[in-house]
Motif scaffolding. Sequence first.
Motif, PDB file in Angstrom:
ATOM      1  N   GLU A   1       0.854  -1.194   0.000  1.00  0.00           N
ATOM      2  CA  GLU A   1       0.000   0.000   0.000  1.00  0.00           C
ATOM      3  C   GLU A   1       0.888   1.242   0.000  1.00  0.00           C
ATOM      4  O   GLU A   1       1.125   1.889   1.019  1.00  0.00           O
ATOM      5  CB  GLU A   1      -0.930  -0.016   1.211  1.00  0.00           C
ATOM      6  CG  GLU A   1      -1.941  -1.156   1.168  1.00  0.00           C
ATOM      7  CD  GLU A   1      -2.917  -1.151   2.344  1.00  0.00           C
ATOM      8  OE1 GLU A   1      -2.647  -0.431   3.344  1.00  0.00           O
ATOM      9  OE2 GLU A   1      -3.938  -1.853   2.266  1.00  0.00           O
ATOM     10  N   ILE A   2       1.416   1.598  -1.171  1.00  0.00           N
ATOM     11  CA  ILE A   2       2.434   2.642  -1.248  1.00  0.00           C
ATOM     12  C   ILE A   2       1.871   4.048  -1.012  1.00  0.00           C
ATOM     13  O   ILE A   2       2.629   5.000  -0.877  1.00  0.00           O
ATOM     14  CB  ILE A   2       3.185   2.589  -2.589  1.00  0.00           C
ATOM     15  CG1 ILE A   2       2.225   2.777  -3.769  1.00  0.00           C
ATOM     16  CG2 ILE A   2       3.965   1.301  -2.720  1.00  0.00           C
ATOM     17  CD1 ILE A   2       2.947   2.943  -5.086  1.00  0.00           C
ATOM     18  N   GLN A   3       0.539   4.152  -0.948  1.00  0.00           N
ATOM     19  CA  GLN A   3      -0.040   5.463  -0.651  1.00  0.00           C
ATOM     20  C   GLN A   3       0.327   5.940   0.755  1.00  0.00           C
ATOM     21  O   GLN A   3       0.186   7.127   1.077  1.00  0.00           O
ATOM     22  CB  GLN A   3      -1.561   5.446  -0.823  1.00  0.00           C
ATOM     23  CG  GLN A   3      -2.325   4.603   0.178  1.00  0.00           C
ATOM     24  CD  GLN A   3      -2.519   3.165  -0.273  1.00  0.00           C
ATOM     25  OE1 GLN A   3      -1.744   2.654  -1.082  1.00  0.00           O
ATOM     26  NE2 GLN A   3      -3.562   2.517   0.234  1.00  0.00           N
ATOM     27  N   HIS A   4       0.821   5.028   1.598  1.00  0.00           N
ATOM     28  CA  HIS A   4       1.179   5.398   2.965  1.00  0.00           C
ATOM     29  C   HIS A   4       2.646   5.816   3.098  1.00  0.00           C
ATOM     30  O   HIS A   4       3.109   6.077   4.210  1.00  0.00           O
ATOM     31  CB  HIS A   4       0.903   4.238   3.914  1.00  0.00           C
ATOM     32  CG  HIS A   4      -0.534   3.800   3.959  1.00  0.00           C
ATOM     33  ND1 HIS A   4      -1.557   4.680   4.240  1.00  0.00           N
ATOM     34  CD2 HIS A   4      -1.106   2.587   3.744  1.00  0.00           C
ATOM     35  CE1 HIS A   4      -2.715   4.025   4.195  1.00  0.00           C
ATOM     36  NE2 HIS A   4      -2.472   2.758   3.887  1.00  0.00           N
ATOM     37  N   MET A   5       3.360   5.902   1.993  1.00  0.00           N
ATOM     38  CA  MET A   5       4.794   6.170   2.083  1.00  0.00           C
ATOM     39  C   MET A   5       5.108   7.531   2.708  1.00  0.00           C
ATOM     40  O   MET A   5       6.199   7.740   3.236  1.00  0.00           O
ATOM     41  CB  MET A   5       5.447   6.062   0.702  1.00  0.00           C
ATOM     42  CG  MET A   5       4.939   7.043  -0.326  1.00  0.00           C
ATOM     43  SD  MET A   5       5.674   6.781  -1.967  1.00  0.00           S
ATOM     44  CE  MET A   5       7.325   7.403  -1.698  1.00  0.00           C
ATOM     45  N   ILE A   6       4.128   8.465   2.686  1.00  0.00           N
ATOM     46  CA  ILE A   6       4.363   9.780   3.296  1.00  0.00           C
ATOM     47  C   ILE A   6       3.678   9.930   4.658  1.00  0.00           C
ATOM     48  O   ILE A   6       3.730  11.002   5.262  1.00  0.00           O
ATOM     49  CB  ILE A   6       3.904  10.912   2.358  1.00  0.00           C
ATOM     50  CG1 ILE A   6       2.401  10.786   2.028  1.00  0.00           C
ATOM     51  CG2 ILE A   6       4.730  10.922   1.090  1.00  0.00           C
ATOM     52  CD1 ILE A   6       1.858  11.957   1.242  1.00  0.00           C
TER      53      ILE A   6
END
Length: 424
Positions: A247-252
Motif C-alpha cells: 500500500e504505497i499510498q502510505h509512504m508519506i
Amino acid sequence: MCFILFILTSFAQGLKPQKSTNSLIHESIKLETDHIFNKLIKIRRSFHENPELAGKEINTQKIIQQYLVDLGLEVDTTIYGHSVVGILKGKKKGKKIAWRSDMDALLQNYPDPVAFKSQNKGIQHGCGHDVHMTIGLGIAEVLAKHKASLKGTVYFIFQPEEETFIGAKGMINDGLFSKIKPEEIYALHVSALPVGQIMVKPNEVFAYQKRIRIQLKNGLSKEQSKELTKKIQTSLSRLNPGSKPWEIQHMIDPKIGLSNPNTIYKDYLFTDNNFSTYTKNDILFLETYMYETKLANLGDIIPKVKQLIENNGYQNQLLSVSFVQENPTVVNNEKLTDLTIKALKNIYGNDVITTDNGQVPYFNDDFSYFQQKVPGVYFFLGGSNMEKGIIAMNHSPNFQVDEESIRTGVKCFSSLIVERLNKN
C-alpha cells in the motif's frame, strides 16, 4: 549581477562581507534560482504539454540541446538514442561530477487536473520527468553563471528511455564513460513527499524486484494451480506484524511511512496477489513479481519455491523455476550519501533533508546502471502540497507536482554540486 553589487556595496561602505565566500556563492545561487524560476515554469509546462515516449524523445532532445548551447556548454547528442550530454567546464581544474535527468513520458491517459494538459493523446508526463528535465536545465543555467569561479567540470546527462529501463544501459554501452569521466553522479525523482523536502538514504533505495517463472508439465486443474500459487505466496511472504508495504499510498504517512524509523517499508518480501497463468506447448506457466528488501535473501527464493512444489506432490511435473526479469536496484554509495546529507544540512539547515528509513516497492530506476560504474546518490524530491490538493504520487490518476519543487531542486542541488566540486 546581484551578487557582484552586494560585494561592491559592502566595500564601498567600508564594510567587510559578513559571510564566507562559500556562503556568498549559495546566496547567489538562491537569488539566481529565483530570477529564472518563472522561465523554468514555462519550460516545464511546455515539456508537460508535449510529452514523448521512450525512444521517441525527438523534440525534447532538440529543446534541451538548444538550451544548453545557449548557456555556452559543449553539447553531445551522438552517444545513444535521443540523449543529450552537456559539459560545463569551470575556469579552474578540479573534480568531475555528473547530474542525470530522465526524459521520457508514459503511455497513459489518466485524469490530469492542470490547464497545460498533454497535447499528445494517450501520452503523459505522469512520473515527473518533465520536472526532472527542468531542474537539470535550471542547475546548468545557475552553474553556468558561476563558470569563472567553478572548480572542475559538471556533466549534465539527459537520458532517454528510463521507463523502459534501457536508456542508461544504452548510453553506457555506446561509450558514455569513454567520453566523460565523472567521479560522482547524482539524480533525483519527484515524489509524494511534501514540497520543499528532500529524502535520501544510503544503500538500497527500492526493493529488489524479480519476476519468477515456474514451468510445469500441463495437467494441473485451475483449482490446483490456484491452490499452489496461494501456497507459494504464503510461503515466501515475510512481513512485520500488521504491515502492508504494497500500500504505497502510505509512504508519506509520518506514523508508518518512509520518514518513520518503524516504517512498514523495510524488511519485507511479498509477491503480487495475482499470478499470470497460461499454457504453451503443453507446458503450464505460473509467473508473478516479488519484492525483497534484502540482497542476501535473493539466492534462497528459487530453492524454496522448488522445495514447496515438490512437497505438494508435483515433483514429477516440475520443469523449472527461474527469474525471468531481475533488474538491478538503485544503491546509493554509503560514504557519498553521508557527505551529501552533511553538505545540504550545512547550507540549508536540518529541515531540508529527511531520512529515508525504508525501501519502496514497485518502482525502480535504471540510474542503477550508472551507479555500477560511478559512485552515485539518488534523491527523492517532495512534490506534494496537501493544502493545494496536489499529490505527486507517480503513475497514478490526478498526478500533480507543486512547481515550487523546481525551485527547491535547482537551488539545493546547484549548491550541492558546488560544495562537492570544492572537495578533493
